[in-house]
Design a protein around this motif. Sequence first.
Motif, PDB file in Angstrom:
ATOM      1  N   SER A 181      94.500  -6.395  58.923  1.00  0.00           N
ATOM      2  CA  SER A 181      94.639  -7.855  58.862  1.00  0.00           C
ATOM      3  C   SER A 181      95.274  -8.271  57.547  1.00  0.00           C
ATOM      4  N   VAL A 182      94.848  -7.637  56.454  1.00  0.00           N
ATOM      5  CA  VAL A 182      95.442  -7.939  55.146  1.00  0.00           C
ATOM      6  C   VAL A 182      96.940  -7.643  55.198  1.00  0.00           C
ATOM      7  N   GLY A 183      97.290  -6.494  55.767  1.00  0.00           N
ATOM      8  CA  GLY A 183      98.697  -6.102  55.857  1.00  0.00           C
ATOM      9  C   GLY A 183      99.514  -7.113  56.645  1.00  0.00           C
ATOM     10  N   GLN A 184      98.966  -7.559  57.776  1.00  0.00           N
ATOM     11  CA  GLN A 184      99.719  -8.496  58.608  1.00  0.00           C
ATOM     12  C   GLN A 184      99.853  -9.853  57.924  1.00  0.00           C
ATOM     13  N   LEU A 185      98.778 -10.313  57.281  1.00  0.00           N
ATOM     14  CA  LEU A 185      98.840 -11.589  56.560  1.00  0.00           C
ATOM     15  C   LEU A 185      99.901 -11.512  55.458  1.00  0.00           C
ATOM     16  N   ALA A 186      99.985 -10.364  54.792  1.00  0.00           N
ATOM     17  CA  ALA A 186     100.972 -10.209  53.722  1.00  0.00           C
ATOM     18  C   ALA A 186     102.380 -10.172  54.293  1.00  0.00           C
ATOM     19  N   THR A 187     102.557  -9.477  55.433  1.00  0.00           N
ATOM     20  CA  THR A 187     103.874  -9.418  56.071  1.00  0.00           C
ATOM     21  C   THR A 187     104.375 -10.815  56.410  1.00  0.00           C
ATOM     22  N   GLU A 188     103.443 -11.667  56.822  1.00  0.00           N
ATOM     23  CA  GLU A 188     103.839 -13.027  57.213  1.00  0.00           C
ATOM     24  C   GLU A 188     103.815 -13.983  56.028  1.00  0.00           C
ATOM     25  N   THR A 189     103.626 -13.459  54.839  1.00  0.00           N
ATOM     26  CA  THR A 189     103.536 -14.231  53.589  1.00  0.00           C
ATOM     27  C   THR A 189     102.474 -15.326  53.653  1.00  0.00           C
ATOM     28  N   ILE A 245      99.537 -14.590  52.760  1.00  0.00           N
ATOM     29  CA  ILE A 245      98.905 -14.284  51.480  1.00  0.00           C
ATOM     30  C   ILE A 245      99.963 -13.561  50.651  1.00  0.00           C
ATOM     31  N   ILE A 246      99.726 -13.484  49.374  1.00  0.00           N
ATOM     32  CA  ILE A 246     100.626 -12.713  48.520  1.00  0.00           C
ATOM     33  C   ILE A 246      99.930 -11.386  48.251  1.00  0.00           C
ATOM     34  N   ARG A 247     100.552 -10.313  48.685  1.00  0.00           N
ATOM     35  CA  ARG A 247      99.893  -9.018  48.650  1.00  0.00           C
ATOM     36  C   ARG A 247      99.419  -8.659  47.238  1.00  0.00           C
ATOM     37  N   GLU A 248     100.224  -9.015  46.227  1.00  0.00           N
ATOM     38  CA  GLU A 248      99.882  -8.646  44.849  1.00  0.00           C
ATOM     39  C   GLU A 248      98.637  -9.383  44.356  1.00  0.00           C
ATOM     40  N   GLU A 249      98.324 -10.477  45.025  1.00  0.00           N
ATOM     41  CA  GLU A 249      97.137 -11.237  44.602  1.00  0.00           C
ATOM     42  C   GLU A 249      95.849 -10.643  45.162  1.00  0.00           C
ATOM     43  N   VAL A 250      95.989  -9.745  46.113  1.00  0.00           N
ATOM     44  CA  VAL A 250      94.799  -9.221  46.787  1.00  0.00           C
ATOM     45  C   VAL A 250      94.579  -7.769  46.377  1.00  0.00           C
ATOM     46  N   HIS A 251      93.385  -7.508  45.928  1.00  0.00           N
ATOM     47  CA  HIS A 251      93.016  -6.159  45.515  1.00  0.00           C
ATOM     48  C   HIS A 251      92.163  -5.564  46.631  1.00  0.00           C
ATOM     49  N   VAL A 252      92.737  -4.594  47.355  1.00  0.00           N
ATOM     50  CA  VAL A 252      92.036  -4.035  48.513  1.00  0.00           C
ATOM     51  C   VAL A 252      91.289  -2.772  48.105  1.00  0.00           C
ATOM     52  N   ILE A 253      89.988  -2.791  48.303  1.00  0.00           N
ATOM     53  CA  ILE A 253      89.162  -1.615  48.030  1.00  0.00           C
ATOM     54  C   ILE A 253      88.785  -1.003  49.380  1.00  0.00           C
ATOM     55  N   GLY A 254      89.322   0.160  49.655  1.00  0.00           N
ATOM     56  CA  GLY A 254      89.089   0.778  50.954  1.00  0.00           C
ATOM     57  C   GLY A 254      88.006   1.841  50.884  1.00  0.00           C
ATOM     58  N   TYR A 255      87.437   2.120  52.036  1.00  0.00           N
ATOM     59  CA  TYR A 255      86.479   3.219  52.150  1.00  0.00           C
ATOM     60  C   TYR A 255      86.569   3.759  53.559  1.00  0.00           C
ATOM     61  N   PRO A 256      86.140   4.996  53.781  1.00  0.00           N
ATOM     62  CA  PRO A 256      86.239   5.548  55.138  1.00  0.00           C
ATOM     63  C   PRO A 256      85.191   4.917  56.044  1.00  0.00           C
ATOM     64  N   CYS A 257      85.644   4.145  57.010  1.00  0.00           N
ATOM     65  CA  CYS A 257      84.708   3.445  57.901  1.00  0.00           C
ATOM     66  C   CYS A 257      84.268   4.383  59.018  1.00  0.00           C
ATOM     67  N   GLU A 258      82.962   4.412  59.244  1.00  0.00           N
ATOM     68  CA  GLU A 258      82.408   5.295  60.294  1.00  0.00           C
ATOM     69  C   GLU A 258      82.121   4.525  61.573  1.00  0.00           C
TER      70      GLU A 258
END
Lengths: 320, 155
Positions: free
Chosen positions: A80-88, A90-103
């Motif tokens: 969702s973050v990726g798609q929002l950024a693609t459509e501008t 949101i500004i991708r650089e403004e968002v700090h994404v902390i990922g983890y392996p989802c089970e």
Amino acid sequence: MSIQDELKSAIKAALPDLSCVIGWGAGPEPLRAAPLFIRGEADLQNFSAGFLSVNNPALYLPALKGSKVGVVAKGCDARSVGQLATETLIIREEVHVIGYPCEGVIDVDKVAAALAGVCEPGEVGALREDGDNVALDTPKGEVRLAKKDIAADKCGRCIFPNAENADVFVGIRRAPTVVEDAYADIAAFEARGTEELKAFWEKEMSRCIRCYACRNACPLCVCRDHCIAASREPHWIGQTDDVPDKLFFQVIHAVHLSGRCTGCGECERACPLGIPVLKLKRALSRRVENLFGYKAGIATGTPPLLTFNIEESTIKERDW
Amino acid sequence: MSVLEGKELRVVGFLCNWCSYGGADTAGVGRFTQPTDLRIIRVPCSGRINPLFVMKALVGGADGVLVSGCHPRDCHYAEGNYYARRRLEVLKGLLPVLGIDPRRFEYTWVSASEGQRWQHVVETFTAQIHALGPAQPFAGASRPADRHRPDAAAV
């Protein structure tokens, strides 16, 4: 260090540069977590990520555009973050994404079904995770359920469990549940035939209460107060509780998400009546994937419906 | 225009002003007979057609929807029909899961000079809709008698 502690230290490290980090904390009842806005280290003690982290934190990002925000993201949230950024949006650089392996995450409706005859999900006193199982304290004693039996449907077809576009990734990447989402559920659904499906939607939509939780939970539904469903001129939808009006709202939602929906399933999860509205969106996602090879939130570049080829190799027009 | 009960169905046509609308006119000037089921809505370009126009008609009880615009490379606005082609092609994926026969919707290209082609398209599509028969409206849907404007219905 456990994943929880690693996530907390990753959040702590990022917090000074951010106005907040969006994650999950304790919810209204033991089976439900709630979104948590972490503004200081004191909030971290309420944080936990895991089987109950159902909500998609990307939902809040467009409204926070203009400030630096962190999100803890499952694989689907990161899409969702990726798609929002693609459509501008949101500004991708403004968002700090902390990922983890989802089970995988819980589907409370499935728990309710599994507990039928024992108690209501709201009566569960506590939930303890134990490897691949969960133990629930109910008024009639402990009930053990396998996680895979009460995980959300989307987790069974998950191809991106690790936040692919994470700025910081915590833990060890896990293998996807399936290699490719073949949309078998949609194919099986479609195979029931138009007459049966028309009756299906008539029955399902007759239960709809027009609460628009599906819209409010959707991270890509960004029109908010300007939704055409609320417009009087043009008058797309009347105010009745008739099936066509309610169904047409779902059509609007699906059409407006074509080529954009990342399949996070929040619409369906938020529906208090359990109407399977994600099916319509997945039908269009399948179409877009088959025609243009575009996976929303993963692919980069112009979304397929905002561009064209003069010769479309995948579109076979009808020969009259 | 009243519907000839049992003989005529309601087919909604969205036609581009610059090509297909002219093509339909050419067919009329040439006195090519056509079935009368089609109700034409003129739009400035096939790119103007919101896929929801099609869905609104179908969910509202139309028996068929036909969209027609300029041939690719001939768009009056250079590229409107390219966008329309993608949108409408994607839309076709929604109809079967919604319980609407996908054969009730079709799009094509007809230029202003192609009166005969227009006649052929209308004849073919209308025959296809007649073969499918009248669409069963979704429960609670009245036929399109402007159910959101009771005053208009009373006139």
